[in-house]
Design a protein around this motif. Structure first.
Motif, short mmCIF file in Angstrom:
data_model
loop_
_atom_site.label_atom_id
_atom_site.label_comp_id
_atom_site.label_asym_id
_atom_site.label_seq_id
_atom_site.Cartn_x
_atom_site.Cartn_y
_atom_site.Cartn_z
N THR A 89 0.83 -1.22 0.00
CA THR A 89 0.00 0.00 0.00
C THR A 89 0.85 1.26 0.00
OG1 THR A 89 -0.10 0.12 2.42
CG2 THR A 89 -1.82 -1.17 1.31
N LEU A 90 2.18 1.11 -0.13
CA LEU A 90 3.12 2.23 0.01
C LEU A 90 2.95 2.94 1.35
CD1 LEU A 90 3.09 3.76 -3.59
CD2 LEU A 90 4.74 2.19 -2.57
N GLY A 91 2.58 2.15 2.36
CA GLY A 91 2.49 2.68 3.73
C GLY A 91 1.16 3.31 4.08
N ALA A 92 0.14 3.19 3.22
CA ALA A 92 -1.13 3.85 3.48
C ALA A 92 -1.89 3.24 4.65
CB ALA A 92 -2.00 3.82 2.23
N ASP A 93 -1.61 1.98 5.00
CA ASP A 93 -2.25 1.36 6.16
C ASP A 93 -1.31 1.33 7.36
OD1 ASP A 93 -0.52 -0.44 5.05
OD2 ASP A 93 -1.94 -2.10 4.92
N HIS A 94 -0.32 2.19 7.36
CA HIS A 94 0.61 2.33 8.49
C HIS A 94 0.37 3.68 9.17
CE1 HIS A 94 2.43 -1.02 6.44
NE2 HIS A 94 3.46 -1.06 7.25
N PHE A 95 0.61 3.73 10.47
CA PHE A 95 0.44 4.99 11.18
C PHE A 95 1.48 5.12 12.28
CE2 PHE A 95 -1.97 2.04 13.80
CZ PHE A 95 -1.83 2.50 15.09
N PHE A 96 1.77 6.37 12.64
CA PHE A 96 2.63 6.65 13.78
C PHE A 96 2.01 7.78 14.59
CE2 PHE A 96 4.13 9.64 10.63
CZ PHE A 96 4.43 10.79 11.35
N VAL A 97 2.49 7.95 15.81
CA VAL A 97 1.90 8.89 16.75
C VAL A 97 2.98 9.82 17.27
CG1 VAL A 97 0.72 9.13 18.98
CG2 VAL A 97 0.10 7.26 17.43
N GLU A 116 8.54 15.21 8.47
CA GLU A 116 8.35 15.77 7.14
C GLU A 116 9.56 15.51 6.25
OE1 GLU A 116 7.51 19.86 7.74
OE2 GLU A 116 5.45 19.53 8.38
N GLY A 117 10.70 15.15 6.86
CA GLY A 117 11.88 14.81 6.10
C GLY A 117 11.84 13.40 5.54
N VAL A 118 10.78 12.64 5.84
CA VAL A 118 10.59 11.29 5.29
C VAL A 118 9.36 11.35 4.39
CG1 VAL A 118 10.35 8.83 5.82
CG2 VAL A 118 11.51 10.35 7.45
N PRO A 119 9.53 11.61 3.10
CA PRO A 119 8.40 11.89 2.20
C PRO A 119 7.30 10.83 2.22
CG PRO A 119 10.47 12.38 1.11
CD PRO A 119 10.82 11.70 2.40
N LEU A 120 7.67 9.55 2.32
CA LEU A 120 6.66 8.51 2.29
C LEU A 120 5.71 8.60 3.49
CD1 LEU A 120 8.71 5.40 1.10
CD2 LEU A 120 7.03 6.71 -0.20
N LEU A 121 6.23 9.03 4.64
CA LEU A 121 5.38 9.21 5.81
C LEU A 121 4.38 10.32 5.60
CD1 LEU A 121 7.91 8.85 8.77
CD2 LEU A 121 6.20 7.20 8.05
N VAL A 122 4.84 11.43 5.04
CA VAL A 122 3.97 12.59 4.84
C VAL A 122 2.91 12.29 3.80
CG1 VAL A 122 3.89 15.00 4.15
CG2 VAL A 122 5.83 14.16 5.49
N LYS A 123 3.31 11.67 2.71
CA LYS A 123 2.40 11.47 1.58
C LYS A 123 1.39 10.36 1.82
CE LYS A 123 2.42 10.52 -3.39
NZ LYS A 123 3.27 10.25 -4.58
N ASN A 124 1.81 9.27 2.43
CA ASN A 124 0.97 8.08 2.47
C ASN A 124 0.49 7.68 3.86
OD1 ASN A 124 1.28 7.78 -0.32
ND2 ASN A 124 3.15 6.58 -0.07
N SER A 125 1.38 7.64 4.84
CA SER A 125 1.02 7.10 6.15
C SER A 125 0.07 8.02 6.90
CB SER A 125 2.28 6.85 6.98
OG SER A 125 3.08 5.88 6.37
#
Length: 409
Positions: free
Chosen positions: A169-177, A188-197
């Motif tokens: 899912t390119l991280g779309a079903d992943h989350f962090f707190v 914000e320096g990890v683009p995949l986290l900002v865009k998908n997670s």
């Protein structure tokens, strides 16, 4: 023939021990009624009694009017409790040792999710995947913005190599707190986290990178509470409005400039005046002003809810916690930042009847802004999980299948 008088009628005598038998039966019915009256969720009227009642259509009477739709929320919530499963990746950080302070929400979530029924050890059965990296803890270890970014990025890269779940899912079903503003900036320096997670953050301002409908607003609650919850005490609330804090944003500077010398509004710059007696101010005010900051939410809203002071939220770019569930206009006053210049007039125009309704509804939502250990039904942790459950429904993936070239010449 005339009937004999009452005095002339023969008296009925109970058999030996009959009096005590009848007394015991009557007493038994009384005790049974008392148990039903005080312990049945259908008759109890106290919000916290209903909170732990465990179901039934009469749950609708818990907090009428504070939800967008109680029936929809209740139905989806019960489905979430039955079905939701979360896989917690190994490594990362454990629960912080000290669950206190204005960033306590982050630590409580780390602890609550591991104590909850939602955790599964089988990632193939998981709906969501939790990245247990605490930016607050990394910040406490003295890491810089760049250090946190690199550490989080390296962690995600290792998961991508070791597990197949991120890539499908390119991280779309992943989350962090994260509840620390530094954590929001660093990730914000990890683009995949900002865009998908899914980012569960206290910094839920649109102008700080927050993406509504994907990310989740984490309520910032200062724990533990030092004083009892306010409620049913409107008669003692004689100050029109109260706020004390630092003037670290344009709206806060305007608030202190315009209203710091007013007789009915108690507006203080805490950098100059300190915060002594702050909680007594919460108990004595009808409205508590909650102006926005430049980057991150503050515990002001949760404090106001806890102490029964109707929050007046002044921010143009802020996603309120549990906005999908709660109708904030039923227990708070929501203004634009430009309304700061008409603040007093706006508050004076709120009738006593409307204020009473706001205050009564405010008491009903207090349990939704409480962190408990272990977590309790309908508390802050469960509502965050409910928000995640809603977002999980829009995530779809199809297992990859290699194309069949056997029929080609």
């Amino acid at each position: 023939m005339m009937r004999p008088s009452v005095a002339a009628r023969p008296r009925m005598r109970l058999p030996s021990g009959g009096f005590f038998f009848c007394f015991a039966v009557v007493l038994g019915f009384f005790v049974m009624y008392a148990n039903i009256r005080f312990f049945s969720p259908t008759l109890s009227s106290h919000p916290m009694d209903m909170a732990n009642a465990g179901g039934g259509e009469d749950d609708m009477d818990v907090s009428p009017g504070i939800y967008h739709s109680w029936k929809v929320f209740k139905t989806n919530y019960e489905e979430m409790e039955r079905k939701l499963r979360v896989f917690v990746y190994p490594g990362g950080h454990r629960t912080p040792k000290r669950l206190a302070g204005k960033y306590a929400s982050e630590g409580f979530f780390f602890k609550n999710v591991r104590e909850s029924r939602f955790v599964t050890l089988d990632p193939d059965h998981a709906h969501l995947f939790f990245l247990p990296v605490s930016c607050h803890k990394l910040r406490g270890q003295g890491l810089s913005w760049e250090g946190i970014t690199n550490g989080f990025g390296d962690y995600v890269q290792r998961l991508m190599i070791k597990y197949p779940y991120w890539n499908r899912t390119l991280g779309a079903d992943h989350f962090f707190v994260t509840c620390h503003e530094m954590g929001m900036r660093a990730t914000e320096g990890v683009p995949l986290l900002v865009k998908n997670s899914i980012r569960v953050v206290c910094s839920s301002s649109y102008n700080s990178g927050y993406i509504p409908h994907k990310d989740v607003a984490l309520p910032q609650v200062r724990m533990p509470f030092s004083y009892p919850a306010g409620g049913n005490d409107t008669i003692t609330r004689r100050t029109l409005g109260y706020w004390a804090g630092r003037t670290n944003s344009n709206i806060r500077s305007a608030l202190t400039t315009v209203w710091s010398d007013d007789d009915e509004l108690d507006i203080q710059n805490s950098r100059q005046n300190g915060t002594r007696g702050k909680h007594n101010k919460f108990y004595g005010a009808k409205f508590c002003i909650c102006p926005g900051k430049s980057e991150v939410n503050s515990p002001c809203i949760a404090d106001s809810i806890r102490y029964g002071c109707v929050p007046v939220i002044m921010s143009d770019y802020y996603d309120l916690p549990f906005n999908d569930i709660l109708d904030w206009r039923k227990f708070s006053v929501i203004l634009k930042e430009d309304d700061v210049y008409q603040l007093k007039r706006i508050l004076l125009n709120i009738s006593d009847e409307d204020f009473m309704a706001l205050h009564q509804n405010l008491v009903k939502v207090q349990r939704h802004f409480m962190w408990n250990t272990p977590p309790m039904k309908y508390d802050a942790f469960h509502l965050v999980m409910y928000e995640l459950w809603l977002r999980h429904h829009v995530i779809k993936f199809a297992p990859f299948e290699a194309p069949d070239y056997s029929n080609l010449d």
